[in-house]
Motif scaffolding. Structure first.
Motif, PDB file in Angstrom:
ATOM      1  N   ALA A  77      -8.399 -11.518  22.929  1.00  0.00           N
ATOM      2  CA  ALA A  77      -9.215 -12.132  22.056  1.00  0.00           C
ATOM      3  C   ALA A  77     -10.116 -11.583  21.076  1.00  0.00           C
ATOM      4  O   ALA A  77     -10.552 -11.788  19.906  1.00  0.00           O
ATOM      5  CB  ALA A  77      -9.935 -13.252  22.849  1.00  0.00           C
ATOM      6  N   THR A  78     -10.593 -10.136  21.725  1.00  0.00           N
ATOM      7  CA  THR A  78     -11.518  -9.405  20.969  1.00  0.00           C
ATOM      8  C   THR A  78     -10.714  -8.639  19.849  1.00  0.00           C
ATOM      9  O   THR A  78     -11.183  -8.649  18.773  1.00  0.00           O
ATOM     10  CB  THR A  78     -12.146  -8.397  22.045  1.00  0.00           C
ATOM     11  OG1 THR A  78     -12.827  -9.160  22.895  1.00  0.00           O
ATOM     12  CG2 THR A  78     -13.435  -7.536  21.303  1.00  0.00           C
ATOM     13  N   TYR A  79      -9.486  -8.280  20.222  1.00  0.00           N
ATOM     14  CA  TYR A  79      -8.848  -7.616  19.274  1.00  0.00           C
ATOM     15  C   TYR A  79      -8.465  -8.410  18.061  1.00  0.00           C
ATOM     16  O   TYR A  79      -8.551  -8.178  16.697  1.00  0.00           O
ATOM     17  CB  TYR A  79      -7.484  -7.005  19.697  1.00  0.00           C
ATOM     18  CG  TYR A  79      -6.357  -6.636  18.907  1.00  0.00           C
ATOM     19  CD1 TYR A  79      -6.746  -5.087  18.151  1.00  0.00           C
ATOM     20  CD2 TYR A  79      -5.407  -7.187  18.349  1.00  0.00           C
ATOM     21  CE1 TYR A  79      -5.801  -4.793  17.208  1.00  0.00           C
ATOM     22  CE2 TYR A  79      -4.523  -6.995  17.426  1.00  0.00           C
ATOM     23  CZ  TYR A  79      -4.788  -5.759  16.846  1.00  0.00           C
ATOM     24  OH  TYR A  79      -3.789  -5.118  15.851  1.00  0.00           O
ATOM     25  N   LEU A  80      -8.227  -9.729  18.182  1.00  0.00           N
ATOM     26  CA  LEU A  80      -7.847 -10.692  17.383  1.00  0.00           C
ATOM     27  C   LEU A  80      -9.150 -11.001  16.419  1.00  0.00           C
ATOM     28  O   LEU A  80      -8.786 -10.968  15.136  1.00  0.00           O
ATOM     29  CB  LEU A  80      -7.226 -12.014  17.761  1.00  0.00           C
ATOM     30  CG  LEU A  80      -5.990 -11.782  18.614  1.00  0.00           C
ATOM     31  CD1 LEU A  80      -5.486 -13.025  18.925  1.00  0.00           C
ATOM     32  CD2 LEU A  80      -4.772 -11.356  17.299  1.00  0.00           C
ATOM     33  N   ILE A  81     -10.110 -11.090  17.118  1.00  0.00           N
ATOM     34  CA  ILE A  81     -11.387 -11.426  16.254  1.00  0.00           C
ATOM     35  C   ILE A  81     -11.751 -10.425  15.376  1.00  0.00           C
ATOM     36  O   ILE A  81     -12.103 -10.337  14.135  1.00  0.00           O
ATOM     37  CB  ILE A  81     -12.505 -11.841  17.410  1.00  0.00           C
ATOM     38  CG1 ILE A  81     -12.307 -13.306  17.848  1.00  0.00           C
ATOM     39  CG2 ILE A  81     -13.846 -11.905  16.498  1.00  0.00           C
ATOM     40  CD1 ILE A  81     -13.353 -13.280  19.152  1.00  0.00           C
ATOM     41  N   LEU A  82     -11.584  -9.065  15.934  1.00  0.00           N
ATOM     42  CA  LEU A  82     -11.992  -7.821  14.966  1.00  0.00           C
ATOM     43  C   LEU A  82     -10.899  -7.731  13.839  1.00  0.00           C
ATOM     44  O   LEU A  82     -11.304  -7.122  13.066  1.00  0.00           O
ATOM     45  CB  LEU A  82     -11.995  -6.612  16.039  1.00  0.00           C
ATOM     46  CG  LEU A  82     -13.287  -6.521  16.884  1.00  0.00           C
ATOM     47  CD1 LEU A  82     -12.903  -5.369  17.935  1.00  0.00           C
ATOM     48  CD2 LEU A  82     -14.586  -6.612  16.315  1.00  0.00           C
TER      49      LEU A  82
END
Length: 400
Positions: free
Chosen positions: A54-59
């Motif tokens: 989720a963090t990767y996708l947001i960034l």
């Protein structure tokens, strides 16, 4: 094949997680006072992976959003660049097709949107050549000026093109400066040497023409036949500067023996000798060649000098011509020359025979003119008038 490997890998990871979940009995404790949470280790691993993803996708989404304006600009630049390259291809093709206005228009369109300096230089060269083809010197020169700003990479191409244009416009002084610049950039460039050869010929510098011809022939930049034509042109220019017969004789002896066999050069030398007042030398130039290798053209040329020979010279020439006639009985030019010799010697019957035989083989204007003059001299007015009428008819036919 690659997607099969990825599929096998995903299945292997899934099987590994399943086996790990079966054997793993551990748990994790999260303490956040005053709270305490206990989670199975398997769930903890899943939550961590989900958080990382989720963090990767947001960034990633944030990065794409922030770079979107630059990507749009890059896309627009690439679109213009593709259009410029397409226009350059169209311009080059149109130039070779002879569609010069379209070539110029597409080339300028390419220059305005092109980022590469060499492609801009090519486009400007195409535009300059197209403008030159339609005789628009103003536009052509403006493109060449713009080409100067494209750096040293395009300088040699600019000089060669400009030299060609200036030579065609007969601006020889300006062409010399540009050719010298091209020679500085590339001393042995054959294109520049050929341009210098044309310039030297146009400016009447036969010594330079001969030197450049040999250099280009050695570099195989011109054919032997082209080299021969350039040499002949240079020698004719040299001949024009000779002011007395002795000087002409010395100059002729310096011409290579093989080149002295050229009929065109011999005729030119004979004409120049005649202009210098030495008709016997003119006749000698031609008869020497005729004795070695007969030529109808040279035999006909001899007739031009009959009137300016003395009696002894005419008699000697008549004997040689009658000897040639033994093997060349059907040569109208030789018969015309013999007729003129007979007229000069006042051998009227002989003159009539030769001239009428010549007219039968080739009813040329010069032959009928000689017959008309002969019959006029013999007071045979009716026959003279008939040949004069034939002269008028032939002259009108040639003019038409």
């Amino acid at each position: 094949m690659k997607w099969v490997l990825w599929l096998v890998g995903l299945f292997a990871v899934a099987v590994g997680f399943a086996l790990f979940a079966e054997v793993s009995k551990g748990y994790a404790i999260l303490i956040l006072p005053p709270y305490r949470v206990e989670l199975s280790l398997n769930l903890m691993v899943v939550l961590l992976l989900a958080a990382v993803i989720a963090t990767y996708l947001i960034l990633r989404a944030l990065s794409i959003a922030l770079s979107l304006p630059e990507r749009v600009k890059r896309f627009q630049r690439q679109k213009k660049l593709d259009a410029a390259r397409h226009a350059l291809r169209d311009a080059t093709l149109s130039l070779f097709e002879g569609r010069y206005q379209k070539a110029e228009r597409e080339a300028i369109k390419s220059v305005d949107n092109e980022s590469d300096a060499q492609n801009r230089a090519i486009a400007l060269l195409v535009a300059a050549r197209a403008a030159h083809a339609v005789k628009d010197a103003g536009k052509r020169d403006s493109y060449l000026v713009r080409l100067e700003n494209e750096g040293e990479a395009a300088e040699l191409a600019r000089c060669v093109s400009a030299a060609e244009f200036l030579l065609e416009d007969k601006q020889y002084v300006a062409a010399r400066a540009v050719i010298d610049r091209a020679r500085q950039l590339s001393p042995n460039l054959t294109a520049a040497l050929r341009l210098e050869l044309r310039l030297s010929l146009a400016q009447g510098a036969p010594d330079a023409v001969l030197a450049l011809t040999e250099k280009l022939l050695k570099a195989e930049a011109i054919s032997p036949e082209q080299a021969r034509r350039y040499r002949l042109a240079a020698w004719r220019q040299q001949m024009g500067g000779l002011i007395d017969a002795e000087e002409l004789k010395r100059w002729w002896s310096k011409i290579p023996a093989q080149e002295r066999e050229n009929d065109e050069l011999r005729i030119a030398a004979a004409q120049h000798a005649h202009e210098l007042g030495d008709t016997p030398m003119a006749v000698d130039f031609l008869t020497r060649r005729l004795d070695a290798s007969y030529s109808s053209e040279l035999a006909g040329e001899l007739g031009r000098y009959v009137a300016d020979l003395d009696d002894e010279g005419r008699l000697a020439l008549a004997k040689r011509a009658e000897k040639w006639l033994e093997t060349e009985r059907r040569d109208p030019r030789l018969l015309l020359t013999l007729g003129r010799l007979a007229v000069a010697q006042k051998l009227w019957g002989k003159a009539q025979g030769y001239l009428e035989a010549s007219a039968t083989l080739d009813p040329a204007l010069a032959t009928h003119a000689e017959l008309a003059k002969l019959f006029k001299r013999l007071d045979r007015d009716e026959e003279a008038r008939r040949h004069f009428d034939e002269c008028v008819r032939l002259a009108l036919a040639q003019a038409g």
